[in-house]
Design a protein around this motif. Sequence first.
Motif, PDB file in Angstrom:
ATOM      1  N   ALA A   1       0.828  -1.204   0.000  1.00 28.40           N
ATOM      2  CA  ALA A   1       0.000   0.000   0.000  1.00 28.40           C
ATOM      3  C   ALA A   1       0.864   1.256   0.000  1.00 28.40           C
ATOM      4  O   ALA A   1       0.612   2.203  -0.736  1.00 28.40           O
ATOM      5  N   PHE A   2       1.917   1.271   0.822  1.00 27.23           N
ATOM      6  CA  PHE A   2       2.806   2.435   0.867  1.00 27.23           C
ATOM      7  C   PHE A   2       3.552   2.600  -0.449  1.00 27.23           C
ATOM      8  O   PHE A   2       3.750   3.708  -0.932  1.00 27.23           O
ATOM      9  N   SER A   3       3.991   1.529  -1.071  1.00 28.06           N
ATOM     10  CA  SER A   3       4.747   1.647  -2.321  1.00 28.06           C
ATOM     11  C   SER A   3       3.855   2.136  -3.450  1.00 28.06           C
ATOM     12  O   SER A   3       4.269   2.928  -4.284  1.00 28.06           O
ATOM     13  N   VAL A   4       2.587   1.705  -3.490  1.00 30.11           N
ATOM     14  CA  VAL A   4       1.660   2.199  -4.513  1.00 30.11           C
ATOM     15  C   VAL A   4       1.405   3.684  -4.289  1.00 30.11           C
ATOM     16  O   VAL A   4       1.437   4.476  -5.226  1.00 30.11           O
ATOM     17  N   ARG A   5       1.201   4.086  -3.065  1.00 30.26           N
ATOM     18  CA  ARG A   5       0.976   5.497  -2.757  1.00 30.26           C
ATOM     19  C   ARG A   5       2.202   6.332  -3.112  1.00 30.26           C
ATOM     20  O   ARG A   5       2.096   7.402  -3.680  1.00 30.26           O
ATOM     21  N   ALA A   6       3.401   5.838  -2.796  1.00 33.45           N
ATOM     22  CA  ALA A   6       4.633   6.568  -3.098  1.00 33.45           C
ATOM     23  C   ALA A   6       4.805   6.744  -4.605  1.00 33.45           C
ATOM     24  O   ALA A   6       5.234   7.790  -5.067  1.00 33.45           O
ATOM     25  N   GLU A   7       4.444   5.704  -5.379  1.00 33.55           N
ATOM     26  CA  GLU A   7       4.573   5.818  -6.836  1.00 33.55           C
ATOM     27  C   GLU A   7       3.673   6.909  -7.375  1.00 33.55           C
ATOM     28  O   GLU A   7       4.035   7.601  -8.316  1.00 33.55           O
ATOM     29  N   THR A   8       2.496   7.079  -6.816  1.00 37.72           N
ATOM     30  CA  THR A   8       1.586   8.096  -7.328  1.00 37.72           C
ATOM     31  C   THR A   8       2.023   9.500  -6.920  1.00 37.72           C
ATOM     32  O   THR A   8       1.674  10.460  -7.578  1.00 37.72           O
ATOM     33  N   GLN A   9       2.790   9.642  -5.846  1.00 38.57           N
ATOM     34  CA  GLN A   9       3.221  10.958  -5.376  1.00 38.57           C
ATOM     35  C   GLN A   9       4.685  11.246  -5.669  1.00 38.57           C
ATOM     36  O   GLN A   9       5.163  12.313  -5.351  1.00 38.57           O
ATOM     37  N   GLY A  10       5.409  10.393  -6.269  1.00 39.96           N
ATOM     38  CA  GLY A  10       6.834  10.582  -6.475  1.00 39.96           C
ATOM     39  C   GLY A  10       7.587   9.502  -5.738  1.00 39.96           C
ATOM     40  O   GLY A  10       7.003   8.699  -5.004  1.00 39.96           O
ATOM     41  N   HIS A  11       8.888   9.511  -5.897  1.00 43.62           N
ATOM     42  CA  HIS A  11       9.715   8.442  -5.357  1.00 43.62           C
ATOM     43  C   HIS A  11       9.510   8.235  -3.851  1.00 43.62           C
ATOM     44  O   HIS A  11       9.399   7.116  -3.385  1.00 43.62           O
ATOM     45  N   TYR A  12       9.471   9.307  -3.097  1.00 42.24           N
ATOM     46  CA  TYR A  12       9.326   9.171  -1.646  1.00 42.24           C
ATOM     47  C   TYR A  12       7.949   9.614  -1.161  1.00 42.24           C
ATOM     48  O   TYR A  12       7.694   9.684   0.028  1.00 42.24           O
ATOM     49  N   GLY A  13       7.067   9.939  -2.110  1.00 45.86           N
ATOM     50  CA  GLY A  13       5.729  10.343  -1.720  1.00 45.86           C
ATOM     51  C   GLY A  13       5.636  11.750  -1.177  1.00 45.86           C
ATOM     52  O   GLY A  13       4.648  12.101  -0.552  1.00 45.86           O
ATOM     53  N   ILE A  14       6.672  12.562  -1.388  1.00 49.68           N
ATOM     54  CA  ILE A  14       6.651  13.946  -0.929  1.00 49.68           C
ATOM     55  C   ILE A  14       7.097  14.846  -2.076  1.00 49.68           C
ATOM     56  O   ILE A  14       7.692  14.411  -3.053  1.00 49.68           O
ATOM     57  N   GLY A  15       6.815  16.109  -1.956  1.00 50.29           N
ATOM     58  CA  GLY A  15       7.274  17.075  -2.937  1.00 50.29           C
ATOM     59  C   GLY A  15       6.406  17.116  -4.177  1.00 50.29           C
ATOM     60  O   GLY A  15       5.368  16.476  -4.267  1.00 50.29           O
ATOM     61  N   ARG A  16       6.869  17.899  -5.158  1.00 44.10           N
ATOM     62  CA  ARG A  16       6.186  18.059  -6.431  1.00 44.10           C
ATOM     63  C   ARG A  16       7.225  18.479  -7.464  1.00 44.10           C
ATOM     64  O   ARG A  16       8.287  18.991  -7.118  1.00 44.10           O
ATOM     65  N   PRO A  17       6.927  18.283  -8.725  1.00 44.24           N
ATOM     66  CA  PRO A  17       7.869  18.745  -9.744  1.00 44.24           C
ATOM     67  C   PRO A  17       7.962  20.276  -9.723  1.00 44.24           C
ATOM     68  O   PRO A  17       6.966  20.961  -9.475  1.00 44.24           O
ATOM     69  N   ALA A  18       9.146  20.782  -9.973  1.00 43.71           N
ATOM     70  CA  ALA A  18       9.349  22.227 -10.027  1.00 43.71           C
ATOM     71  C   ALA A  18       8.665  22.782 -11.274  1.00 43.71           C
ATOM     72  O   ALA A  18       8.636  22.140 -12.325  1.00 43.71           O
ATOM     73  N   THR A  19       8.141  23.994 -11.162  1.00 44.40           N
ATOM     74  CA  THR A  19       7.524  24.644 -12.315  1.00 44.40           C
ATOM     75  C   THR A  19       8.608  25.223 -13.215  1.00 44.40           C
ATOM     76  O   THR A  19       9.755  25.424 -12.783  1.00 44.40           O
ATOM     77  N   ASP A  20       8.257  25.529 -14.453  1.00 40.34           N
ATOM     78  CA  ASP A  20       9.211  26.145 -15.377  1.00 40.34           C
ATOM     79  C   ASP A  20       9.718  27.476 -14.827  1.00 40.34           C
ATOM     80  O   ASP A  20      10.891  27.813 -14.961  1.00 40.34           O
ATOM     81  N   LYS A  21       8.825  28.245 -14.190  1.00 37.62           N
ATOM     82  CA  LYS A  21       9.212  29.538 -13.618  1.00 37.62           C
ATOM     83  C   LYS A  21      10.226  29.349 -12.486  1.00 37.62           C
ATOM     84  O   LYS A  21      11.198  30.098 -12.373  1.00 37.62           O
ATOM     85  N   GLU A  22      10.006  28.348 -11.645  1.00 39.34           N
ATOM     86  CA  GLU A  22      10.941  28.075 -10.548  1.00 39.34           C
ATOM     87  C   GLU A  22      12.300  27.641 -11.087  1.00 39.34           C
ATOM     88  O   GLU A  22      13.340  28.077 -10.586  1.00 39.34           O
TER      89      GLU A  22
END
Length: 187
Positions: free
Chosen positions: A17-38
Amino acid sequence: MPMRKSVLALVALTSLAFSVRAETQGHYGIGRPATDKEIAGWNIDIGRDGSNLPAGSGTVAHGREVFEQQCSACHGEKGEGGVGDRLVGGQGTIATPKPIKTVGSYWPYAPTLFDYIRRAMPQNAPQSLSNEDVYAVSAYILNMNGLLPADATLDARTLSAIEMPNRSMFTGDPRPDVKNPACEKGC
C-alpha cells in the motif's frame, strides 16, 4: 505459526500500500515537480564559452564604483585580498612553488567570472547585483589584471572574446565516461 503468517501478510500488504501510494506521489511520496518559472529562477549558469550570458553591459569606471561599495571591504581596495580572496596579480606564478591564484593568473575562462559574481557576491547578499553591475565589476577586475583597457565596456560578446592567460594550462579529463572535446586527440 498461524499468528506469524498473519503478521507477515499484514506487513506485506502494508508495504504494498505504501509503495503504490509513493509511486503516485513521487519516489518518496513527498514534494512536487518544479515549475518552469521556478527552474528559470535558478537556471542562471553561464557556460565557459559565454553561453547563457544575459543582456546588459558595464564599464570599467562603473565597476570601480560598485567594487568600492560592494567588494573592497572583503577583497581589498585594489583587489589585493583581505577577508576575501586576492583577485589581482599573480601572473607568472602558477608553475612556481608558491603560486598566487587570482582571476588574472589562474582562471581559464572570463565568462565564469560573471557567473561566480552573479551567483555568490556580495557574500552578504548573493544575487543582489544587477546584470549591469556584474558586467561592470567583471570589467573592473579584468582591468585591474591588465586584461581589459580602462575605457572598456563589457557585454556578452566582449566578455566571451577575452582569452585568459591561464586558459591553456589546464589539462583535459581523459576518463572515457567524461565528454571532453580537449581529449578527442588524446590527453
